[in-house]
Structures are given as C-alpha cells and as structure tokens.
Scaffold this motif. Structure first.
Motif, PDB file in Angstrom:
ATOM      1  N   PHE A  25      -5.660  38.869  -6.925  1.00 34.22           N
ATOM      2  CA  PHE A  25      -5.956  39.021  -5.499  1.00 34.22           C
ATOM      3  C   PHE A  25      -5.054  38.123  -4.655  1.00 34.22           C
ATOM      4  N   TYR A  26      -4.883  36.907  -5.139  1.00 35.25           N
ATOM      5  CA  TYR A  26      -4.026  35.959  -4.405  1.00 35.25           C
ATOM      6  C   TYR A  26      -2.622  36.536  -4.220  1.00 35.25           C
TER       7      TYR A  26
ATOM      8  N   SER B 236      -8.767  36.668  -9.740  1.00 30.07           N
ATOM      9  CA  SER B 236      -8.500  35.914  -8.503  1.00 30.07           C
ATOM     10  C   SER B 236      -7.014  35.675  -8.319  1.00 30.07           C
ATOM     11  N   ALA B 237      -6.301  35.482  -9.436  1.00 31.36           N
ATOM     12  CA  ALA B 237      -4.848  35.326  -9.327  1.00 31.36           C
ATOM     13  C   ALA B 237      -4.233  36.630  -8.811  1.00 31.36           C
TER      14      ALA B 237
ATOM     15  N   ASP C  14      -6.564  37.455 -14.881  1.00 34.09           N
ATOM     16  CA  ASP C  14      -7.299  36.668 -13.902  1.00 34.09           C
ATOM     17  C   ASP C  14      -7.361  37.413 -12.562  1.00 34.09           C
TER      18      ASP C  14
END
Lengths: 249, 380
Positions: B330-331, B327-328, B325
C-alpha cells in the motif's frame, strides 16, 4: 481543490467517519485537530485508498475528479500525497530506485516523458540538501534502520521529488525533536504554492507554529464539529476537546 | 516392474544395468519414503517420458571452457592448460544411494575435470533438453574453480550427477540457473571439502514437471566451509531443493539461505538438513528458508532439520512462509507505483538477498536479471 462531501468510512464493519465534509481550496493550508480515535488517520487512509478502509458514502474530489473510484497509485498520479504517520521500511529496495520508479510511473500515467537518471539525480540532490538528508541515507534501502525523525524527513523528501498537487500530512510532528521539526516544516513550507493545497493532521498545536494554517478544523467522532482560524488551535491547546466531546456523546 | 517408463531410459552400460536391477528389485521411492515424501519419484518416472525439446537461453558469460551437454553427449570447446578434461567410463568414490544409482544409470559416459593446484578457472556448462551428465570435478589444493550451469528444457527428462572434490584451501563456486518448465530434471551433487576449502552454491530454479535437486556436502577437513544459496520462482511447476550438509571435522561453517515465491499451481519443496558429527566441535551453522505465497493454489513444504552429536556448536535454523507485506504494498502504491510493479520490487528485493554473497558483478547481475525476467511472467 479538495472537496469532501458527507464522507462515511468503515473499518472492519465499524463506522469511523460519519458524514465528514471539508473544502480545501488551492493555495490554502488547513489543519485538522482532534482527540485520539476521532478518525484523523481514517480520513487520510480513506482518501489515499487503503484497502482496509471501506468508503460507504459521500464523495471526495480532487480538482473535480472523483478520487474514491481510483486505485491508490492513480490517486497519487492525480497529485495526492500522504505523508505517513508511520512510514514503512522496505528492505532491499534502494531509496532512489523506489522513488524513481514512483516518479516515472506517475509521469507515465499522466502521459509525460520519463525522467532520465541525470535529471532525476539533479533534482534528488537539491531536495536532499534542502532537507539535510545525507547521501548515505539515500543509498540505503528505503527507511531501513532510520530513526523516527529520519523517516519523517524522508517522507518530505519524497514529497519534494514527486511534486504533488495536494498533500496530507498525517501527524508528521510525532517523534520529531525541535531541530527535526524545523527542518521538516521548512521542507513543507517550501512546497506551499498558489496551485497546491494541504491538509495537516495533528494532535498538537506545536506543528502549527511552524506550518501556519489558513483554517483549523476540529474533528470529533468522525465529523468536523468546528472550524476557525489559527487561533482555534491555540484555544484547543489550552482547553482540550472536552466541550466538543460532551456535545457528540 | 518392466512397465516403469524410466527403465527404458537407462543406458546399456554396466551402471545402467545396475540401476535397472536396483529399480526392479526395490522399485523407485514413492511418497511413503520420508526422503521423497513431497517428490514422488515412482509416480513421476513411471509414466511415459517425453522426447526432449527446448533450448538453453544462455547469457554467454565468458569462460575458459564451455561444455555443451546435449541428449547425444557432451561437446567441449575452449582450452586451458590449467584444466584437464578426461572422458571416463564412470565416476566413483562417493557413497551411493538411490538417486546416485539412478542418475549414473542414465548417463552414457562421464567427464573428469581437474583444475590444477593453485590455479583459477571458470567453466560454463550449457545443459540442453535430455542431457544426462555425470561429472567428476577435482579442484586441487589452493585452486579456485567457478562453474556456471545454465539449463533449458521444456520437455523430456534430464539428469546430472556431479561429484566434486575440493582440495585444501581450494574453492568451488557453482552458479546454477535451471529453466526446466514442462520438463523433468533430477540432479544429484556430492561435494567433499577438505581442510580450509570452500563450496559456494547459488541456484535459481524455475521448476518443472518434476525437478529434484539433491546436494550432499561433506565438510571433511578442519575449517571447511559451505555457503549454499537458492531461490525458486514457481508457477504451475514443481521444484524440490534437498540439501544435506555433514560436518565431519571441527571448526567448519555452513550458511544456507533458500528463498522463493510460489504462484498458482506452484509446488515448492525444501528439505534442508545439517548433521554435525561427534568430533565436529566449534561448528557454526545457520540455515534459513523463507517462502512467499503469491496467491491461492500454490504449495510450499519446508522441512529444515538439525542433527547434532557434538556438544560445543552454534547451530540455528529459521523457516517462514507468508504473503507479501500488504502495508508495504500500500505504501508503494500510495507513491504512485502500480500494484504489479510494487510486487515485483518487493519480490526482487526479497530474492536478491540470496545472491548477496556473489562477489563477481557479472554473475550477480546475471542472476538478478533472470529473476526479473521470471517475475514479469509470474506476478499477475
């Protein structure tokens, strides 16, 4: 502290930020307000280093260091913190493991010693108490099954633990009821310090009743089109963005 | 046909001869045979078989009996009055197929291990390079056996046949860690579960030049259970998990969870089948396979299937293949975690769930620490 000059950002080849300039000195809180699609989240994502946002021009410096050349994790270690508009759920990764990894990797980058588990736990307990975060929440995988309000509190909890130099709050008020808004704002205000800067991105003036800004900027069509004191937020709340939008279109 | 290298590896026993005759007559299954489509045994075993090398890196978990399986045979140490171990010529009592014929043909002798009714024990099996075992495991009524198998090899061919009979209200828990990177490994397990009994399997596979792990589970008595879990971490390696669970009796339950990650040159195969016979009413069966492609140049072939002849059952399967994932990631990076650490945290979380049902802490920790060791190497 944070100096942005003529910043241009594209996503999927479409230019969103059109030469944005902004200067937030240490110790100040600046608010950015703007209509939907003005480029508020693009600004926060580009500053944090989201790979989908392409910086095509301009500079952004944090304490004199060009952050645009750094990886997202390096920007974080330099002291930049983004409180996400939509914090992610990370199944299987316990909240405290995540946070301790983040803290220690940042410390390693800065050449500081790792924090021991007892030191870390002590800090975590204090911050959790202040933000009314129950032990149960800390034991769960990060943000998994949290309500919108709980996720925002968890963002502020992370912020308290990581002690950044510069904080960007991206629509932190969205999805918060009035009690949650107060807890979150108290948590943010607790972080205010002469050596810290803050950028508060919001749609609504409401948040600024709790987190008092030194300056308010109006962002329309990827540019700052007006700047004023806290009274500007009140005026925007009353009259909307129409006069600015008419100006740029 | 005599140029097939594997023929030279078969033993001079009666069952070795049987395997030879079988292969000379039918050849080895190649990719035109559906069951072997993704693992071409004919191709893998026709070439020269290297001499065995490599060692087991054992965690030395405590056990009542330790069996060291070597290329020269098995050495048993430890003793338990509840466990009886006999050397037998060969094992029988199961339905033969090409894999059982081949794997039995490679073994010189067999061990029969019996855990007496109502007793509890743990056996550790350390399988070295070139080990070729055949084991008949009998867990008598109400007994609970745990088998921890650790395998290490970096060249050569190893094989294993396990025929397990789990008695009424008895259980067998099998934990398997196989690090056969560079080697070839073929295993076949047949597990029969009587009324109220349970089989629980937990495997962690690193794959090899060829690694084929076949498991057939027969739920024979009412209320029998199968809980099959496996994780694979592959880079420049092949691993095939092929499992068939047969529901022969009513009110039985199957839970299967297979998860894995594949990097460059990794080739993962999952063939999972659950077959529910006509009188196996009130069957409950769930099968899940999830694969993550870490980078370009890897392959995952997954084929889950259900074959249902009963009409009052609850069966489901899920199958996904995707990437980590973004976005995970990046978070996590935005919080100061490097991309590599973020990937490792996410993958560890993803794979660890396969071991959530492991109740004993030392084994769960063992499995997770093995995942960690691998990840540092696999994640770039």
């Amino acid at each position: 502290m944070l100096k942005i000059k003529d910043l241009k950002v594209e996503i999927d080849g479409k230019q969103i930020t059109n030469g944005l300039s902004l200067d937030v000195p240490a110790g100040e809180v600046h608010a950015i307000m703007g209509p939907n699609g003005a480029g508020k989240s693009t600004l926060s994502n580009a500053l944090t280093g989201h790979p989908a946002y392409q910086v095509t021009g301009g500079t952004a410096e944090l304490n004199g260091k060009n952050i645009l050349a750094l990886e997202p994790e390096e920007r974080a270690a330099e002291g930049l913190f983004l409180s996400f508009q939509y914090p992610l759920e990370i199944p299987g990764v316990p909240t405290l493991t995540f946070l301790r990894t983040a803290l220690n990797e940042q410390r390693k980058y800065r050449g500081e010693d790792e924090l021991s588990v007892p030191q870390f736990m002590k800090a975590a307990k204090e911050a959790a108490k202040r933000l009314k975060i129950e032990d149960e929440m800390l034991k769960r995988p990060l943000n998994v099954g949290f309500s919108g309000g709980e996720k925002k509190r968890m963002e502020i909890f992370q912020m308290a633990m990581l002690e950044p130099k510069f904080m960007i709050l991206d629509e932190t008020d969205s999805g918060l009821d009035i009690d949650a808004l107060r807890i979150v704002s108290d948590g943010v205000n607790y972080m205010r310090a002469p050596n810290r800067g803050m950028l508060v991105i919001t749609h609504y003036q409401r948040l600024l009743d709790y987190i008092k800004p030194d300056k308010v900027h109006v962002l329309v069509d990827g540019k700052i089109v007006d700047t004023g004191g806290p009274e500007l937020a009140l005026e925007l709340e009353k009259n909307g963005y129409d006069k600015y939008e008419a100006l740029v279109s | 046909m005599s140029d097939i290298a594997i023929l030279n590896e078969l033993t001079k026993t009666e069952w070795g001869k049987k395997a030879r005759e079988y292969i000379e007559k039918n050849g080895l299954p190649n990719k035109r045979v559906e069951f072997f489509h993704y693992t071409d045994l004919a191709r893998a075993l026709s070439d020269k078989i290297e001499s065995p090398s490599g060692e087991v890196r054992s965690a030395n978990l405590s056990a009542d009996i330790i069996i060291h399986a070597t290329q020269f045979g098995e050495i048993v140490s430890g003793a338990s009055k509840d466990l009886q171990i006999d050397s037998v010529s060969k094992i029988s009592g199961y339905d033969e197929d090409v894999t059982t014929i081949l794997v039995q043909g490679l073994s010189k002798s067999s061990q029969r291990i019996t855990l007496k009714a109502g007793k509890k024990a743990r056996i550790a099996i350390q399988r070295g390079a070139g080990s070729r075992t055949a084991m008949h495991i009998i867990v008598e009524n109400g007994a609970h056996l745990e088998i921890i198998e650790e395998q290490g090899a970096d060249a050569g061919l190893s094989s294993g046949l396990m025929f397990a009979e789990i008695g009424e209200n008895a259980s067998l828990r099998r934990i398997m860690y196989a690090d056969t990177f560079g080697a070839k490994d073929i295993r076949k397990s047949i597990v029969n579960v009587a009324k109220g009994g349970e089989f629980a399997g937990f495997s962690l596979m690193r794959g090899g030049e060829l690694s084929r792990i076949e498991t057939d589970v027969h739920l024979l008595g009412e209320g029998a259970k199968c809980n099959f879990n496996a994780a694979y971490l592959l880079k420049n390696a092949h691993n095939d998990i092929t499992t068939t669970v047969y529901h022969h009796a009513p009110n039985c339950e199957t839970k299967e969870m297979v998860r894995g990650i594949v990097g460059e040159g990794g080739n993962a195969v999952f063939q999972g089948k659950i077959q529910v016979e006509r009188n196996a009413q009130k069957t409950s069966a769930v099968m899940e396979h999830r694969g993550i492609m870490l980078e370009d140049g890897g392959k995952i072939n997954a084929k889950p299937s259900l074959e249902i002849y009963a009409d009052d059952v609850e069966c489901s399967h899920a199958n996904t293949i995707g990437a980590l994932d973004e976005s995970a990631l990046f978070y996590m990076q935005a919080r100061g975690i490097s991309q590599k650490s973020a990937k490792i945290l996410l993958i560890k979380a993803f794979l660890s769930q396969v071991f959530d049902d492991l109740q004993y802490d030392d084994i769960r920790e063992y499995a997770i620490s093995r995942i960690e060791n691998r990840l540092d190497e696999i994640v770039g």
